[in-house]
Design a protein around this motif. Structure first.
Motif, PDB file in Angstrom:
ATOM      1  N   GLY A  27     -50.280  21.679  22.164  1.00 22.90           N
ATOM      2  CA  GLY A  27     -50.265  22.261  20.801  1.00 22.90           C
ATOM      3  C   GLY A  27     -50.270  21.242  19.659  1.00 22.90           C
ATOM      4  O   GLY A  27     -50.699  19.894  19.615  1.00 22.90           O
ATOM      5  N   VAL A  28     -50.246  21.806  18.464  1.00 29.73           N
ATOM      6  CA  VAL A  28     -50.216  20.934  17.248  1.00 29.73           C
ATOM      7  C   VAL A  28     -48.931  20.093  16.945  1.00 29.73           C
ATOM      8  O   VAL A  28     -48.938  19.071  16.670  1.00 29.73           O
ATOM      9  CB  VAL A  28     -50.241  22.068  16.101  1.00 29.73           C
ATOM     10  CG1 VAL A  28     -50.223  21.157  14.720  1.00 29.73           C
ATOM     11  CG2 VAL A  28     -51.210  22.783  15.948  1.00 29.73           C
ATOM     12  N   MET A  29     -47.826  20.594  17.749  1.00 31.49           N
ATOM     13  CA  MET A  29     -46.571  19.584  17.823  1.00 31.49           C
ATOM     14  C   MET A  29     -46.776  18.554  18.631  1.00 31.49           C
ATOM     15  O   MET A  29     -46.189  17.514  18.649  1.00 31.49           O
ATOM     16  CB  MET A  29     -45.403  20.480  18.304  1.00 31.49           C
ATOM     17  CG  MET A  29     -45.336  21.614  17.127  1.00 31.49           C
ATOM     18  SD  MET A  29     -44.881  21.107  15.548  1.00 31.49           S
ATOM     19  CE  MET A  29     -43.459  20.468  15.663  1.00 31.49           C
ATOM     20  N   GLY A  30     -47.603  18.444  19.706  1.00 30.34           N
ATOM     21  CA  GLY A  30     -47.883  17.508  20.564  1.00 30.34           C
ATOM     22  C   GLY A  30     -46.842  17.293  21.718  1.00 30.34           C
ATOM     23  O   GLY A  30     -46.541  16.420  22.161  1.00 30.34           O
ATOM     24  N   SER A  31     -45.744  18.382  21.820  1.00 31.86           N
ATOM     25  CA  SER A  31     -44.744  18.591  22.708  1.00 31.86           C
ATOM     26  C   SER A  31     -44.985  18.866  24.212  1.00 31.86           C
ATOM     27  O   SER A  31     -44.181  18.658  25.145  1.00 31.86           O
ATOM     28  CB  SER A  31     -43.514  19.318  22.041  1.00 31.86           C
ATOM     29  OG  SER A  31     -44.056  20.533  22.027  1.00 31.86           O
ATOM     30  N   GLY A  32     -46.297  19.203  24.321  1.00 35.46           N
ATOM     31  CA  GLY A  32     -46.691  19.839  25.690  1.00 35.46           C
ATOM     32  C   GLY A  32     -46.592  21.316  25.949  1.00 35.46           C
ATOM     33  O   GLY A  32     -47.197  21.825  26.679  1.00 35.46           O
ATOM     34  N   ARG A  33     -45.846  21.983  24.701  1.00 32.19           N
ATOM     35  CA  ARG A  33     -45.850  23.629  24.913  1.00 32.19           C
ATOM     36  C   ARG A  33     -46.801  23.797  23.883  1.00 32.19           C
ATOM     37  O   ARG A  33     -47.126  23.491  22.690  1.00 32.19           O
ATOM     38  CB  ARG A  33     -44.251  23.884  24.344  1.00 32.19           C
ATOM     39  CG  ARG A  33     -43.198  23.637  25.134  1.00 32.19           C
ATOM     40  CD  ARG A  33     -41.991  24.332  24.639  1.00 32.19           C
ATOM     41  NE  ARG A  33     -41.033  24.001  25.707  1.00 32.19           N
ATOM     42  CZ  ARG A  33     -39.760  24.457  25.481  1.00 32.19           C
ATOM     43  NH1 ARG A  33     -39.284  25.012  24.056  1.00 32.19           N
ATOM     44  NH2 ARG A  33     -38.573  24.329  26.004  1.00 32.19           N
ATOM     45  N   ARG A  34     -47.319  25.139  24.086  1.00 35.85           N
ATOM     46  CA  ARG A  34     -48.545  25.718  23.534  1.00 35.85           C
ATOM     47  C   ARG A  34     -48.019  26.430  22.348  1.00 35.85           C
ATOM     48  O   ARG A  34     -48.662  26.041  21.264  1.00 35.85           O
ATOM     49  CB  ARG A  34     -49.481  26.543  24.475  1.00 35.85           C
ATOM     50  CG  ARG A  34     -50.547  26.846  23.819  1.00 35.85           C
ATOM     51  CD  ARG A  34     -51.307  27.770  24.463  1.00 35.85           C
ATOM     52  NE  ARG A  34     -52.678  28.055  24.019  1.00 35.85           N
ATOM     53  CZ  ARG A  34     -53.589  28.773  24.490  1.00 35.85           C
ATOM     54  NH1 ARG A  34     -53.363  29.504  25.747  1.00 35.85           N
ATOM     55  NH2 ARG A  34     -54.515  29.124  23.929  1.00 35.85           N
ATOM     56  N   TRP A  35     -46.828  26.914  22.321  1.00 32.66           N
ATOM     57  CA  TRP A  35     -46.541  27.608  20.957  1.00 32.66           C
ATOM     58  C   TRP A  35     -45.181  27.168  20.470  1.00 32.66           C
ATOM     59  O   TRP A  35     -44.152  27.915  20.399  1.00 32.66           O
ATOM     60  CB  TRP A  35     -46.358  29.049  21.515  1.00 32.66           C
ATOM     61  CG  TRP A  35     -47.665  29.789  21.608  1.00 32.66           C
ATOM     62  CD1 TRP A  35     -48.186  29.967  22.824  1.00 32.66           C
ATOM     63  CD2 TRP A  35     -48.822  30.077  20.755  1.00 32.66           C
ATOM     64  NE1 TRP A  35     -49.622  30.545  22.941  1.00 32.66           N
ATOM     65  CE2 TRP A  35     -49.982  30.462  21.616  1.00 32.66           C
ATOM     66  CE3 TRP A  35     -48.817  29.838  19.236  1.00 32.66           C
ATOM     67  CZ2 TRP A  35     -51.026  31.159  20.880  1.00 32.66           C
ATOM     68  CZ3 TRP A  35     -50.227  30.322  18.924  1.00 32.66           C
ATOM     69  CH2 TRP A  35     -51.057  30.819  19.570  1.00 32.66           C
ATOM     70  N   ALA A  36     -45.029  25.974  20.273  1.00 37.89           N
ATOM     71  CA  ALA A  36     -43.706  25.445  20.079  1.00 37.89           C
ATOM     72  C   ALA A  36     -43.846  25.289  18.434  1.00 37.89           C
ATOM     73  O   ALA A  36     -44.745  24.857  17.882  1.00 37.89           O
ATOM     74  CB  ALA A  36     -43.379  24.113  20.675  1.00 37.89           C
ATOM     75  N   VAL A  37     -42.604  25.397  17.757  1.00 36.31           N
ATOM     76  CA  VAL A  37     -42.624  25.418  16.319  1.00 36.31           C
ATOM     77  C   VAL A  37     -41.135  24.577  15.972  1.00 36.31           C
ATOM     78  O   VAL A  37     -40.081  24.951  16.512  1.00 36.31           O
ATOM     79  CB  VAL A  37     -42.264  26.794  15.619  1.00 36.31           C
ATOM     80  CG1 VAL A  37     -42.224  26.633  14.258  1.00 36.31           C
ATOM     81  CG2 VAL A  37     -43.663  27.561  15.936  1.00 36.31           C
ATOM     82  N   ASP A  38     -41.474  23.638  15.153  1.00 33.64           N
ATOM     83  CA  ASP A  38     -40.226  22.874  14.895  1.00 33.64           C
ATOM     84  C   ASP A  38     -39.676  23.350  13.632  1.00 33.64           C
ATOM     85  O   ASP A  38     -40.239  23.365  12.652  1.00 33.64           O
ATOM     86  CB  ASP A  38     -40.814  21.269  14.612  1.00 33.64           C
ATOM     87  CG  ASP A  38     -39.691  20.374  14.505  1.00 33.64           C
ATOM     88  OD1 ASP A  38     -38.451  20.701  14.754  1.00 33.64           O
ATOM     89  OD2 ASP A  38     -39.602  19.336  13.965  1.00 33.64           O
TER      90      ASP A  38
END
Length: 179
Positions: A6-17
């Motif tokens: 994902g955009v966050m780069g955490s490995g999750r596709r739909w993760a939001v910070d």
């Protein structure tokens, strides 16, 4: 971009910070929603724990009263069963009467165990225990009454002394047409 990244780069596709890292003044100037105060979020732990303890004490008191009132249903059921058994001495009526005597006696022996889960310094158990005992004493009285209606209680002097004549029957009943 690779698949699954994902955009966050955490490995999750739909993760939001949701952390607020911005120092812009406009994000701090947003008013709180209606009914929201910072004090409600920042309550100290002692107030929250005290409220939880009070809620638990109220729950225990309520459950103790429910347990104390439970024998009432049993009392009504036992009375109906005794009525259905009739006034003659036979196996079913003796079994119902024995049950009506045994249940209250065994329940009265275990009053402490019944109310053990509801013991608390803030919960008063005297009222529920007294109601519990009173209802089971009523059940015991119902069983003794049934023994009397079956004629199994020694209520006359001739029941104790064999030389005395038996008591005279107060009421006779008969039915049908004499031929």
């Amino acid at each position: 971009m690779e698949k699954g990244k994902g955009v966050m780069g955490s490995g999750r596709r739909w993760a939001v910070d949701f952390s607020d890292n911005s120092t812009a003044p406009f994000s701090r100037d947003i008013p709180n929603p209606l009914g929201f105060t910072r004090a409600s979020v920042d309550q100290d732990d002692s107030t929250v724990s005290r409220q939880k303890k009070d809620a638990e004490s109220n729950w225990k008191a309520q459950k103790a009263w429910e347990v104390a009132q439970a024998p009432f249903k049993n009392l009504l059921m036992m009375g109906f069963m005794m009525w259905m058994a009739g006034n003659t001495v036979h196996l079913f009526s003796i079994g119902i009467t024995f049950s009506a005597l045994w249940q209250p006696i065994s329940a009265l022996q275990g009053v402490g165990k019944v109310f053990e889960p509801y013991k608390d310094s803030k919960v008063e158990l005297l009222g529920p225990k007294l109601l519990f005992i009173a209802l089971y004493l009523g059940g015991l009285a119902l069983g003794v009454w049934k023994l009397n209606t079956l004629g199994l209680l020694p209520t006359h002097a001739s029941d104790w002394v064999s030389s005395l004549p038996p008591a005279q029957e107060v009421e006779y009943s008969g039915g049908g047409i004499p031929l």
